[in-house]
Enzyme design. Structure first.
Site, PDB file in Angstrom:
ATOM      1  N   ARG A  40      31.612 -46.636  44.010  1.00 36.75           N
ATOM      2  CA  ARG A  40      32.705 -47.376  43.369  1.00 36.75           C
ATOM      3  C   ARG A  40      34.085 -46.976  43.875  1.00 36.75           C
ATOM      4  NH1 ARG A  40      31.710 -46.610  37.237  1.00 36.75           N
ATOM      5  NH2 ARG A  40      30.123 -45.094  37.864  1.00 36.75           N
ATOM      6  N   THR A  79      19.973 -35.408  38.569  1.00 32.14           N
ATOM      7  CA  THR A  79      20.668 -34.117  38.426  1.00 32.14           C
ATOM      8  C   THR A  79      19.689 -32.940  38.384  1.00 32.14           C
ATOM      9  OG1 THR A  79      20.724 -34.548  36.040  1.00 32.14           O
ATOM     10  CG2 THR A  79      22.722 -35.031  37.271  1.00 32.14           C
ATOM     11  N   ASP A  81      32.886 -33.939  41.015  1.00 34.10           N
ATOM     12  CA  ASP A  81      33.784 -35.044  40.673  1.00 34.10           C
ATOM     13  C   ASP A  81      34.388 -34.892  39.274  1.00 34.10           C
ATOM     14  OD1 ASP A  81      31.473 -35.485  39.274  1.00 34.10           O
ATOM     15  OD2 ASP A  81      31.137 -37.538  40.001  1.00 34.10           O
ATOM     16  N   ASN A 106      34.910 -41.752  39.052  1.00 37.25           N
ATOM     17  CA  ASN A 106      33.976 -42.662  39.721  1.00 37.25           C
ATOM     18  C   ASN A 106      34.683 -43.751  40.517  1.00 37.25           C
ATOM     19  OD1 ASN A 106      31.378 -41.631  38.749  1.00 37.25           O
ATOM     20  ND2 ASN A 106      32.250 -42.131  36.755  1.00 37.25           N
ATOM     21  N   ARG A 129      85.782 -38.449  78.281  1.00 36.15           N
ATOM     22  CA  ARG A 129      85.656 -39.872  77.998  1.00 36.15           C
ATOM     23  C   ARG A 129      86.656 -40.597  78.889  1.00 36.15           C
ATOM     24  NH1 ARG A 129      88.685 -38.499  72.492  1.00 36.15           N
ATOM     25  NH2 ARG A 129      90.797 -38.847  73.235  1.00 36.15           N
TER      26      ARG A 129
HETATM   27  C1  UD1 Z   1      24.884 -37.167  33.580  1.00 36.98           C
HETATM   28  C2  UD1 Z   1      24.024 -36.619  32.452  1.00 36.98           C
HETATM   29  C3  UD1 Z   1      24.508 -37.168  31.124  1.00 36.98           C
HETATM   30  C4  UD1 Z   1      25.962 -36.822  30.906  1.00 36.98           C
HETATM   31  C5  UD1 Z   1      26.792 -37.328  32.090  1.00 36.98           C
HETATM   32  C6  UD1 Z   1      28.211 -36.810  31.984  1.00 36.98           C
HETATM   33  C7  UD1 Z   1      21.818 -36.303  33.410  1.00 36.98           C
HETATM   34  C8  UD1 Z   1      20.427 -36.840  33.541  1.00 36.98           C
HETATM   35  N1  UD1 Z   1      22.667 -37.013  32.686  1.00 36.98           N
HETATM   36  O1  UD1 Z   1      24.661 -38.568  33.611  1.00 36.98           O
HETATM   37  O2  UD1 Z   1      23.740 -36.618  30.055  1.00 36.98           O
HETATM   38  O3  UD1 Z   1      26.442 -37.415  29.716  1.00 36.98           O
HETATM   39  O4  UD1 Z   1      26.245 -36.828  33.348  1.00 36.98           O
HETATM   40  O5  UD1 Z   1      28.984 -37.423  32.964  1.00 36.98           O
HETATM   41  O6  UD1 Z   1      22.100 -35.252  33.937  1.00 36.98           O
HETATM   42  N2  UD1 Z   1      24.275 -35.746  41.318  1.00 36.98           N
HETATM   43  C9  UD1 Z   1      23.751 -35.123  42.412  1.00 36.98           C
HETATM   44  N3  UD1 Z   1      22.474 -35.446  42.813  1.00 36.98           N
HETATM   45  C10 UD1 Z   1      21.733 -36.371  42.141  1.00 36.98           C
HETATM   46  C11 UD1 Z   1      22.293 -36.998  41.014  1.00 36.98           C
HETATM   47  C12 UD1 Z   1      23.573 -36.650  40.619  1.00 36.98           C
HETATM   48  O7  UD1 Z   1      24.396 -34.309  43.067  1.00 36.98           O
HETATM   49  O8  UD1 Z   1      20.593 -36.601  42.566  1.00 36.98           O
HETATM   50  C13 UD1 Z   1      25.642 -35.387  40.905  1.00 36.98           C
HETATM   51  C14 UD1 Z   1      26.584 -36.555  41.095  1.00 36.98           C
HETATM   52  O9  UD1 Z   1      27.282 -36.442  42.321  1.00 36.98           O
HETATM   53  C15 UD1 Z   1      27.543 -36.425  39.920  1.00 36.98           C
HETATM   54  C16 UD1 Z   1      26.737 -35.681  38.883  1.00 36.98           C
HETATM   55  O10 UD1 Z   1      25.617 -35.118  39.534  1.00 36.98           O
HETATM   56  O11 UD1 Z   1      28.641 -35.629  40.246  1.00 36.98           O
HETATM   57  C17 UD1 Z   1      26.304 -36.544  37.719  1.00 36.98           C
HETATM   58  O12 UD1 Z   1      25.469 -37.566  38.186  1.00 36.98           O
HETATM   59  P1  UD1 Z   1      25.481 -38.998  37.536  1.00 36.98           P
HETATM   60  O13 UD1 Z   1      24.416 -39.815  38.162  1.00 36.98           O
HETATM   61  O14 UD1 Z   1      26.840 -39.528  37.505  1.00 36.98           O
HETATM   62  O15 UD1 Z   1      25.014 -38.627  36.053  1.00 36.98           O
HETATM   63  P2  UD1 Z   1      25.112 -39.551  34.817  1.00 36.98           P
HETATM   64  O16 UD1 Z   1      24.093 -40.618  34.931  1.00 36.98           O
HETATM   65  O17 UD1 Z   1      26.501 -39.970  34.575  1.00 36.98           O
END
Ligand code: UD1
Ligand code: CA
Length: 456
Positions: free
Chosen positions: A15, A79, A102, A226, A439
């Site tokens: 995004r 995560t 982030d 984001n 000059r």
């Molecule tokens: C996550 C939490 C959620 C919380 C929210 C807060 C989980 C399953 N959920 O959701 O409970 O309320 O954050 O913002 O953890 N990332 C990686 N590798 C991955 C996936 C994510 O490095 O495979 C990093 C992303 O870069 C990001 C962060 O983890 O910085 C969070 O990932 P994101 O997918 O945004 O989590 P949410 O779905 O928002």
């Protein structure tokens, strides 16, 4: 317990609509990840690891000097998966604080409160926050006694769970022994088919580990970035924080919402800063310094009582006491202005030294020059420092007087107390005390008939 910090930063940041990886997007001129790394340093972690993925090489190269553990998460499966791939680098004792590349503005004190709850392997810490609108976040599910039971993601939540307003910030502090035990057991049987880090909460409860919660002092501390709107919103928060710090230290800001500090600004007493001033890099302002509106100051030091008038730009310069610059002046890299120097409107100074009390008050270019004490440079003076291939120096002695519209063709020296006539093109050295006039001589033609239009 020894502290490790694990920063999740593998997300793509679609995004952002940018070539730059999300964690490299600038907040106050530094990548988002740099802010998180600074926090990790301030927490005195023994080890800091970054899980990276998209655009990883750019990120790694940028932070090469930082002695970090880098963990590649080639495919982002959630995560929980991100922490799984980091396990081999994680110590088996101590505790780990999980942060996000982030989420740049979490305060050290908020994290310290979270971590102080984890003093042994019987507890873990969870940073939660109560939101008016919890949509999108994982919800904290508590039992009748108020003890945390598990976290349920928005996409997996029932209607009654969606009504919970206490949400997961994502930031956790966990004893390493448990991470090594729990993470390999995570499943991905959920609506997103991801490995959720949040599932370790239920595992902790099952193992009888106490889940302690704490909250950030401000909601923005846990806000992530984001898109460019959120980036701009956090930039404003960050700038407001710095403005408040300055004001608490006694700096007068004519409008705390119109100052940008993209680096470090240190101020003496009774400094006054007008609106729309941008500070970059390391800037030091002495006592009683005044900065007018719409100035840009980068990597510079200003002595006591110096005044910078509106619309001036100063970069990589050292400026003494009681100096006056501007309005509309430009002081470029390598310049040094001693005490009591005056640089006026539309004057450009580059790689030059003005000794005490020297003046260039109007319309001049002074490049690669040494200007003697009390020397006066008249309006329209140009140092011709560049011959198309090489730069040459102009030396102007103490108390010299450079007539208006002089061209000083470097290399050239104008002696102490010497004078150049207005409009001169000076290409040979001028002895001390001499007048140089270079000059065409004036010729007067009597009763000159100017051209006229026919019939007039
Ligand atoms: C996550 C939490 C959620 C919380 C929210 C807060 C989980 C399953 N959920 O959701 O409970 O309320 O954050 O913002 O953890 N990332 C990686 N590798 C991955 C996936 C994510 O490095 O495979 C990093 C992303 O870069 C990001 C962060 O983890 O910085 C969070 O990932 P994101 O997918 O945004 O989590 P949410 O779905 O928002
Ligand atoms: Ca997600």
């Amino acid at each position: 317990m020894e502290l490790s910090v694990l920063i999740l930063a593998a997300g793509k940041g679609t995004r952002m609509k940018s070539i730059l990886p999300k964690v490299m997007q600038p907040l106050a001129n530094r990548p988002l990840l740099a802010h998180v790394l600074k926090t990790a340093r301030d927490l005195h972690s023994v080890k800091t690891m970054v899980v990276y993925g998209h655009g990883g090489d750019v990120v790694r190269r940028h932070f090469e000097a930082d002695e970090l553990g880098w963990v590649l998460q080639a495919e982002q499966k959630g995560t929980g998966h991100a922490v799984q791939v980091a396990l081999p680098q994680l110590p088996t004792t101590g505790k780990t604080l999980i942060l996000y590349g982030d989420v740049p503005l979490t305060s050290v004190s908020t994290l310290q409160i979270l971590m102080n709850q984890v003093r042994d392997e019987q507890t873990m810490g969870l940073l939660s926050v109560h939101l008016e609108n919890p949509t999108g976040y994982g919800r904290i599910v508590r039992n009748a006694e108020g003890q945390v039971q598990r976290i349920i993601e928005q996409k997996d939540a029932t209607e009654s769970e969606k009504a919970i307003r206490e949400v997961n910030t994502g930031i956790l502090c966990v004893p390493n022994r448990h991470l090594h035990n729990w993470l390999p057991r995570l499943g991905n049987n959920n609506s997103q088919g991801e490995y959720y880090l949040t599932d370790i909460i239920a595992m902790a409860v099952a193992d009888g580990i106490g889940v302690r919660t704490s909250h950030p002092a401000y909601a923005w501390e846990v806000e992530g970035v984001n898109d460019k709107l959120q980036l701009a919103a956090l930039e404003r928060v960050y700038q407001r924080q710095q403005a408040e710090t300055l004001m608490k230290a006694g700096v007068t800001l004519l409008d705390p919402n119109r100052i940008d500090v993209r680096g470090n600004l240190s101020c003496g007493t009774d400094v006054e800063i007008d609106v729309n001033v941008i500070f970059e890099g390391e800037v030091n302002l002495g006592d009683n310094v005044r900065i007018g509106a719409n100035c840009v100051l980068k990597n510079c030091t200003l002595g006591e009582g110096t005044i910078i008038r509106p619309h001036s730009i100063i970069e990589d310069a050292v400026i003494g006491q009681r100096v006056q610059v501007g309005p509309f002046a430009r002081i470029r890299p390598g310049s040094e202005l001693e005490d009591d120097v005056h640089i006026g409107n539309f004057v450009e100074v580059k790689n030059s030294r003005f000794n005490q009390g020297a003046k260039a008050n109007h319309l001049a270019y002074v490049g690669d020059a040494d200007v003697g004490a009390r020397a006066n440079i008249g309006a329209g003076t140009i140092t011709c420092n560049y011959d198309g291939a090489f730069k040459h120096r102009t030396v102007i002695g103490d108390d010299a007087f450079i007539g208006s519209n002089s061209s000083l063709i470097a290399p050239v020296t104008v002696g102490e107390g010497a004078t150049t006539g207005a409009g001169s093109a000076i290409s040979r050295d001028v002895p001390d005390g001499a007048l140089a006039v270079a000059r065409g001589l004036q010729r007067n033609i009597e009763r000159w008939n100017r051209p006229r239009k026919p019939g007039k």
